[in-house]
Scaffold this motif. Sequence first.
Motif, PDB file in Angstrom:
ATOM      1  N   GLU B 144     -85.176 -67.964 -46.118  1.00  0.00           N
ATOM      2  CA  GLU B 144     -84.820 -66.693 -45.467  1.00  0.00           C
ATOM      3  C   GLU B 144     -85.953 -65.673 -45.555  1.00  0.00           C
ATOM      4  O   GLU B 144     -86.552 -65.480 -46.622  1.00  0.00           O
ATOM      5  N   ASP B 177     -82.761 -63.792 -41.100  1.00  0.00           N
ATOM      6  CA  ASP B 177     -81.881 -62.647 -41.363  1.00  0.00           C
ATOM      7  C   ASP B 177     -82.309 -61.529 -40.423  1.00  0.00           C
ATOM      8  O   ASP B 177     -83.374 -60.916 -40.606  1.00  0.00           O
ATOM      9  N   ASN B 180     -82.555 -58.141 -42.063  1.00  0.00           N
ATOM     10  CA  ASN B 180     -83.794 -58.038 -42.844  1.00  0.00           C
ATOM     11  C   ASN B 180     -84.993 -57.768 -41.937  1.00  0.00           C
ATOM     12  O   ASN B 180     -85.851 -56.941 -42.248  1.00  0.00           O
ATOM     13  N   HIS B 208     -78.496 -64.577 -40.577  1.00  0.00           N
ATOM     14  CA  HIS B 208     -77.743 -63.610 -41.387  1.00  0.00           C
ATOM     15  C   HIS B 208     -77.661 -62.281 -40.657  1.00  0.00           C
ATOM     16  O   HIS B 208     -78.638 -61.835 -40.053  1.00  0.00           O
ATOM     17  N   HIS B 227     -76.282 -54.571 -47.785  1.00  0.00           N
ATOM     18  CA  HIS B 227     -75.101 -55.383 -47.446  1.00  0.00           C
ATOM     19  C   HIS B 227     -73.816 -54.641 -47.783  1.00  0.00           C
ATOM     20  O   HIS B 227     -72.896 -55.222 -48.327  1.00  0.00           O
ATOM     21  N   GLU B 254     -72.865 -60.959 -44.033  1.00  0.00           N
ATOM     22  CA  GLU B 254     -73.037 -60.733 -45.474  1.00  0.00           C
ATOM     23  C   GLU B 254     -72.498 -59.346 -45.816  1.00  0.00           C
ATOM     24  O   GLU B 254     -72.815 -58.368 -45.127  1.00  0.00           O
TER      25      GLU B 254
HETATM   26 FE   LIG Z   1     -79.616 -62.427 -45.948  1.00  0.00          FE
END
Ligand SMILES: [Fe+2]
Lengths: 258, 290
Positions: B144, B177, B180, B208, B227, B254
């Motif tokens: 990730e 992600d 992210n 994600h 998150h 998440e």
């Molecule tokens: Fe993640």
Amino acid sequence: MSSLRELQRAMRDHAFDRGGTSATAAIADVHAFSPAERLGIHRNATLLGLGMALRASFPVTLRLVGEAFFDHMARDFLIAAPPRDPRMSRLGLEFPAFVGGYPAAAGLPYLSDVARLEVAWTHAYHAAEAAPLPPEALLTFPEERLGEVVLTPLPSLRFVASAYPVAAIWHANQPHHPEPEAISLDAGGEMAVVWRPGDTVRVQALGNGAFTFVMALATGQSLDTAWAGALALAPDFQLIPELQALLTARWFSEARLP
Amino acid sequence: MTSPIFTLPARAGIGLKPEHVAGLLEARPSLAFVEVHAENYMGAGGPPHRQLATIREVYPLSVHGVGLSLGGDEPLDLDHLEALAGVVERYEPEQVSEHLAWCRIDGHYLNDLLPIPYTDYSLNLICDHIDQTQTRLKRRILIENPAATLSYAESTMRESDFLIAMVKQSGCGLLLDVNNLFVSDSNLAIGAEDYIAALPGEAIGEIHLAGHHLKQIGNAEIRIDDHGSTVAPEVWSLYRDVIARFGRRPTLIEWDTDVPDLEVLLAEARTADRHAEFASLGGHADVFAS
Ligand SMILES: [Fe+2]
């Protein structure tokens, strides 16, 4: 910065507030924030995150001292002893010893033992499964050899002996007690067993004789030897009711002749 | 290692929280999968395992490691790798993932996923660690991308170039992600559109999605990946771009701090499925902007 390893060491030191200022030189100086501000975000993430994990593992200790005191103590602990295991269930194994030597907590001499009880609770919660002995288990042995029987403790079973009433303090500070009743420290010490016979961890104080008896059994001594040891400490120790209690409390998973 | 790149259904799943287990088992809502942090299941027994064993009979499972420190410049923690292998052998999850990050040095754990510099040295380092992990687990893993608030002066590659090289060299897959990526782009201007365009889509095995928050420092704001809230509109938009380009993927919602009721997580998962369906049909309009 000479190597990636040196850089990561400096960043670790910075995160745990143990120096590491040289790390700022390795951080790209871009946009709105300075390298020091960017590293500061990571220090917060490390210390606050681990502090929250300690709060979760030591809820009674937390309740006894309050959030501000606890967070300060947790931060000092983390800086003194950064975690060596990534599992949050293993975080704080050394916390009770740290609490015991923490000058600001000297006025709460029972606090370290309460934290020890909470470490035992966490151990019991994550311990391996084992079915407790059924209450009739000892009936299967010939009566004349009953004294030789050796018992296997549940993997969750732990003992906490304290000069303070730790089990009473622990029970009085569970979440369903909004206002814990006052507990007199003059009541004397307590010997607590912590174990998980099913889904729920239990905490129970035992008398001196019973505690010695169960602990001796848990270390592999036979019923006879354990009984003799308990009698030496507590002359009024009654074997039959204690055996009854022992089997219904479900501290052991197996009984066998050697 | 030639297993197909995604092994979970290409719809939305949620992170498993202990407080939601009873509700999931009772209502059994339709979910593509649930994901757990491997480190929470490394004890020998107890309620966490009892719950996961039951859940695992109902839902496909993704095991997501957060403690292996693949980017740490020291040998991997072999005890920890064994513990991860233990979780994987116990539950036989459809998918296993870890991070492009470091979190341990000299045996000390920071409980924080820190980015690494993107250099030839760190590329070889992380590829060796991924190789060691894949060999021990006997399976391909997904890696990730981090949520970064800092970058390193010595980096010689962009993050997307680093990921491409890492996939090629180690044979791992990618866990993209999108939150992210958006957080890193806002904080460090890494160029999210070019980043996505550069990625090898066939390597992306999971996506994600999560919430983040804005933190004021001095006169400016920085995005912190916590998150702890719903997915931001800009992140939904990036998600639709990713799906439009690469097709649908297993997608995780998440939510790790201020965990809401199960219903909120399920609604967010349904929203993700609607975005993905729309995007995979070629839609780009901002009908979801809200
Ligand atoms: Fe993640």
